[in-house]
Design a protein around this motif. Sequence first.
Motif, mmCIF file in Angstrom:
data_model
loop_
_atom_site.group_PDB
_atom_site.id
_atom_site.type_symbol
_atom_site.label_atom_id
_atom_site.label_comp_id
_atom_site.label_asym_id
_atom_site.label_seq_id
_atom_site.Cartn_x
_atom_site.Cartn_y
_atom_site.Cartn_z
ATOM 1 N N LEU A 158 0.845 -1.193 0.000
ATOM 2 C CA LEU A 158 0.000 0.000 0.000
ATOM 3 C C LEU A 158 0.880 1.242 0.000
ATOM 4 O O LEU A 158 2.000 1.228 0.519
ATOM 5 C CB LEU A 158 -0.891 0.057 1.248
ATOM 6 N N TYR A 159 0.334 2.319 -0.553
ATOM 7 C CA TYR A 159 1.019 3.600 -0.486
ATOM 8 C C TYR A 159 0.102 4.612 0.185
ATOM 9 O O TYR A 159 -1.055 4.787 -0.220
ATOM 10 C CB TYR A 159 1.415 4.089 -1.885
ATOM 11 N N GLY A 160 0.603 5.251 1.237
ATOM 12 C CA GLY A 160 -0.190 6.223 1.979
ATOM 13 C C GLY A 160 0.579 7.511 2.174
ATOM 14 O O GLY A 160 1.725 7.660 1.713
ATOM 15 N N ASN A 161 -0.058 8.434 2.845
ATOM 16 C CA ASN A 161 0.573 9.711 3.158
ATOM 17 C C ASN A 161 0.524 9.964 4.651
ATOM 18 O O ASN A 161 -0.483 9.702 5.312
ATOM 19 C CB ASN A 161 -0.136 10.853 2.423
ATOM 20 N N LYS A 162 1.627 10.464 5.155
ATOM 21 C CA LYS A 162 1.737 10.762 6.576
ATOM 22 C C LYS A 162 0.963 12.034 6.893
ATOM 23 O O LYS A 162 0.968 12.996 6.110
ATOM 24 C CB LYS A 162 3.211 10.931 6.950
ATOM 25 N N GLU A 163 0.280 12.029 8.053
ATOM 26 C CA GLU A 163 -0.474 13.220 8.466
ATOM 27 C C GLU A 163 0.469 14.426 8.577
ATOM 28 O O GLU A 163 1.652 14.291 8.844
ATOM 29 C CB GLU A 163 -1.161 12.970 9.814
ATOM 30 N N LYS A 164 -0.092 15.587 8.340
ATOM 31 C CA LYS A 164 0.599 16.887 8.437
ATOM 32 C C LYS A 164 1.623 17.086 7.332
ATOM 33 O O LYS A 164 1.523 18.019 6.546
ATOM 34 C CB LYS A 164 1.253 17.071 9.814
ATOM 35 N N THR A 165 2.616 16.212 7.219
ATOM 36 C CA THR A 165 3.668 16.432 6.217
ATOM 37 C C THR A 165 3.265 15.967 4.818
ATOM 38 O O THR A 165 3.773 16.463 3.818
ATOM 39 C CB THR A 165 4.968 15.705 6.594
ATOM 40 N N GLY A 166 2.356 14.959 4.752
ATOM 41 C CA GLY A 166 1.951 14.416 3.459
ATOM 42 C C GLY A 166 3.006 13.529 2.818
ATOM 43 O O GLY A 166 2.874 13.135 1.658
ATOM 44 N N ALA A 167 4.072 13.211 3.558
ATOM 45 C CA ALA A 167 5.150 12.379 3.006
ATOM 46 C C ALA A 167 4.595 11.041 2.523
ATOM 47 O O ALA A 167 3.754 10.421 3.181
ATOM 48 C CB ALA A 167 6.218 12.153 4.072
ATOM 49 N N ARG A 168 5.072 10.586 1.355
ATOM 50 C CA ARG A 168 4.593 9.312 0.790
ATOM 51 C C ARG A 168 5.288 8.165 1.522
ATOM 52 O O ARG A 168 6.520 8.115 1.600
ATOM 53 C CB ARG A 168 4.892 9.250 -0.701
ATOM 54 N N ARG A 174 12.724 -1.744 11.016
ATOM 55 C CA ARG A 174 11.907 -1.320 9.869
ATOM 56 C C ARG A 174 10.429 -1.605 10.089
ATOM 57 O O ARG A 174 9.582 -1.072 9.394
ATOM 58 C CB ARG A 174 12.365 -2.043 8.590
ATOM 59 N N GLY A 175 10.103 -2.482 11.016
ATOM 60 C CA GLY A 175 8.733 -2.925 11.177
ATOM 61 C C GLY A 175 7.928 -2.058 12.133
ATOM 62 O O GLY A 175 8.465 -1.362 12.989
ATOM 63 N N ARG A 176 6.622 -2.111 11.970
ATOM 64 C CA ARG A 176 5.697 -1.388 12.829
ATOM 65 C C ARG A 176 4.441 -2.232 13.017
ATOM 66 O O ARG A 176 4.166 -3.150 12.242
ATOM 67 C CB ARG A 176 5.268 -0.047 12.205
ATOM 68 N N THR A 177 3.671 -1.919 14.044
ATOM 69 C CA THR A 177 2.332 -2.468 14.167
ATOM 70 C C THR A 177 1.346 -1.325 13.947
ATOM 71 O O THR A 177 1.451 -0.269 14.586
ATOM 72 C CB THR A 177 2.101 -3.107 15.547
ATOM 73 N N LEU A 178 0.406 -1.543 13.023
ATOM 74 C CA LEU A 178 -0.598 -0.535 12.706
ATOM 75 C C LEU A 178 -1.965 -0.995 13.166
ATOM 76 O O LEU A 178 -2.288 -2.191 13.114
ATOM 77 C CB LEU A 178 -0.676 -0.283 11.192
ATOM 78 N N ARG A 179 -2.786 -0.033 13.600
ATOM 79 C CA ARG A 179 -4.212 -0.289 13.801
ATOM 80 C C ARG A 179 -4.953 0.491 12.728
ATOM 81 O O ARG A 179 -4.849 1.722 12.650
ATOM 82 C CB ARG A 179 -4.676 0.155 15.185
ATOM 83 N N GLU A 185 -3.132 3.983 12.324
ATOM 84 C CA GLU A 185 -2.355 4.619 13.382
ATOM 85 C C GLU A 185 -1.234 3.684 13.809
ATOM 86 O O GLU A 185 -1.443 2.485 13.993
ATOM 87 C CB GLU A 185 -3.255 4.932 14.577
ATOM 88 N N VAL A 186 -0.025 4.210 13.941
ATOM 89 C CA VAL A 186 1.125 3.417 14.370
ATOM 90 C C VAL A 186 1.047 3.245 15.884
ATOM 91 O O VAL A 186 1.020 4.231 16.627
ATOM 92 C CB VAL A 186 2.448 4.112 13.992
ATOM 93 N N ILE A 187 1.004 1.993 16.348
ATOM 94 C CA ILE A 187 0.875 1.774 17.790
ATOM 95 C C ILE A 187 2.084 1.075 18.403
ATOM 96 O O ILE A 187 2.194 0.979 19.615
ATOM 97 C CB ILE A 187 -0.411 0.982 18.131
ATOM 98 N N ASP A 188 3.012 0.593 17.550
ATOM 99 C CA ASP A 188 4.178 -0.079 18.119
ATOM 100 C C ASP A 188 5.305 -0.093 17.103
ATOM 101 O O ASP A 188 5.074 -0.188 15.899
ATOM 102 C CB ASP A 188 3.819 -1.520 18.522
ATOM 103 N N ASN A 189 6.530 -0.006 17.577
ATOM 104 C CA ASN A 189 7.721 -0.227 16.761
ATOM 105 C C ASN A 189 8.229 -1.619 17.085
ATOM 106 O O ASN A 189 8.752 -1.847 18.169
ATOM 107 C CB ASN A 189 8.809 0.794 17.103
ATOM 108 N N THR A 190 8.067 -2.562 16.163
ATOM 109 C CA THR A 190 8.420 -3.954 16.472
ATOM 110 C C THR A 190 9.854 -4.294 16.079
ATOM 111 O O THR A 190 10.499 -5.099 16.713
ATOM 112 C CB THR A 190 7.447 -4.922 15.765
ATOM 113 N N ILE A 203 8.577 7.327 10.483
ATOM 114 C CA ILE A 203 7.343 6.831 11.096
ATOM 115 C C ILE A 203 7.576 6.473 12.560
ATOM 116 O O ILE A 203 8.410 5.637 12.875
ATOM 117 C CB ILE A 203 6.817 5.600 10.322
ATOM 118 N N ARG A 204 6.790 7.098 13.430
ATOM 119 C CA ARG A 204 6.923 6.858 14.867
ATOM 120 C C ARG A 204 5.560 6.515 15.463
ATOM 121 O O ARG A 204 4.513 6.733 14.849
ATOM 122 C CB ARG A 204 7.499 8.095 15.570
ATOM 123 N N ILE A 205 5.592 5.967 16.677
ATOM 124 C CA ILE A 205 4.351 5.642 17.389
ATOM 125 C C ILE A 205 3.482 6.885 17.491
ATOM 126 O O ILE A 205 3.955 7.979 17.805
ATOM 127 C CB ILE A 205 4.673 5.082 18.791
#
Length: 350
Positions: free
Chosen positions: A68-78, A129-134, A121-126, A104-106
């Motif tokens: 998937l490709y998304g955009n970060k809130e506020k900055t709009g970074a891809r 490079r990995g993250r847990t998203l809700r 929403e990013v809820i964990d840094n596993t 990308i941070r929690i």
Amino acid sequence: MKLSQFGYDLPEDRIAKYPSENRDESKLMVLHRKSGEIEHKLFKDVIDYFNEDDIFVMNDTKVFPARLYGNKEKTGARIEVFLLRELNPTTKLWDVLVDPARKIRIGNKLYFGEDESLVAEVIDNTTSRGRTLRFLYDGSYEEFREKLNELGETPLPRELNRDVEPEDEERYQTIFAANEGAVAAPVAGLHFSKHLLKRLEIKGVNVAHVTMHIGLGTFSPVEVEDLSKHKMDSEQAIITQEACDMVNKAIDQKKNVCAVGTTTMRTLESSVSSDGHLNPFNEWTNKFIFPPYEFSIANSMITNFHHPKSTLMMQAAAFAGYDFLKKAYDIALKEDYKFSTYGDAMLILD
């Protein structure tokens, strides 16, 4: 064995960027372990090496559009999000890889789709490079999965170094794919066409299906020189009673049991009884096979030509014999065989 023993020079132009025109007409190198003989064929010739009541075991996992490709809130970074594992369907929790990870941070929110109808929403840094998203989505679970499929794209491996094209949606999927859950295709199975499966059926060769949902374990790099210290990420594997009955019957009748691909082989080797038969299985496995290894179920194997230092190459070496596999790879490089996902195949026989 050591990681460095599996290194070799793979030129960029030997990595197949596209599949062969017809699935069953890629090249096939046939390795005879006992005699040391090597033959050069087309994949559709694989039928010549099997007889009535022999059995192919295939991984019927189905690749889902995991990138998937998304955009970060506020900055709009891809941001690229690569879905790895669904942790909880109810709360829509997923383990993912993100790129670029440093941004990308929690607590960060990511927006997907032109209308930004899907939010995570990013809820964990596993991992690094990995993250847990809700995922935040108001609709039903079925509608949520439809939205993921709509926004996601076929997760072609990065080493192909090209964009996804329309034909990839079909060709980066086996024709017998049935159970969705993989983020990479079981590539040895990509060589089978409907016509070839029909010819096998007419000849009386049986086909059994197992499932391994390919995830990070299969394609994660090995980062330790001592292979015994490498830890595979777990992947979900399923073997039904029906598949066990078919495979065990072939074993008892001393027929050929051919594992189609490294993931199929790992699945089979994850559930072996003390008397060398196959047991039903529905668990997560982190089985890592490298030389030397005593195989219990299959006595032949189909696999592709794999990248240097990959766990896939290590498993093929365990089955063929390290020296024999290295010789085969040297010949493949000289004889213009194609490597990697869309590349040519190898049949390893006794």
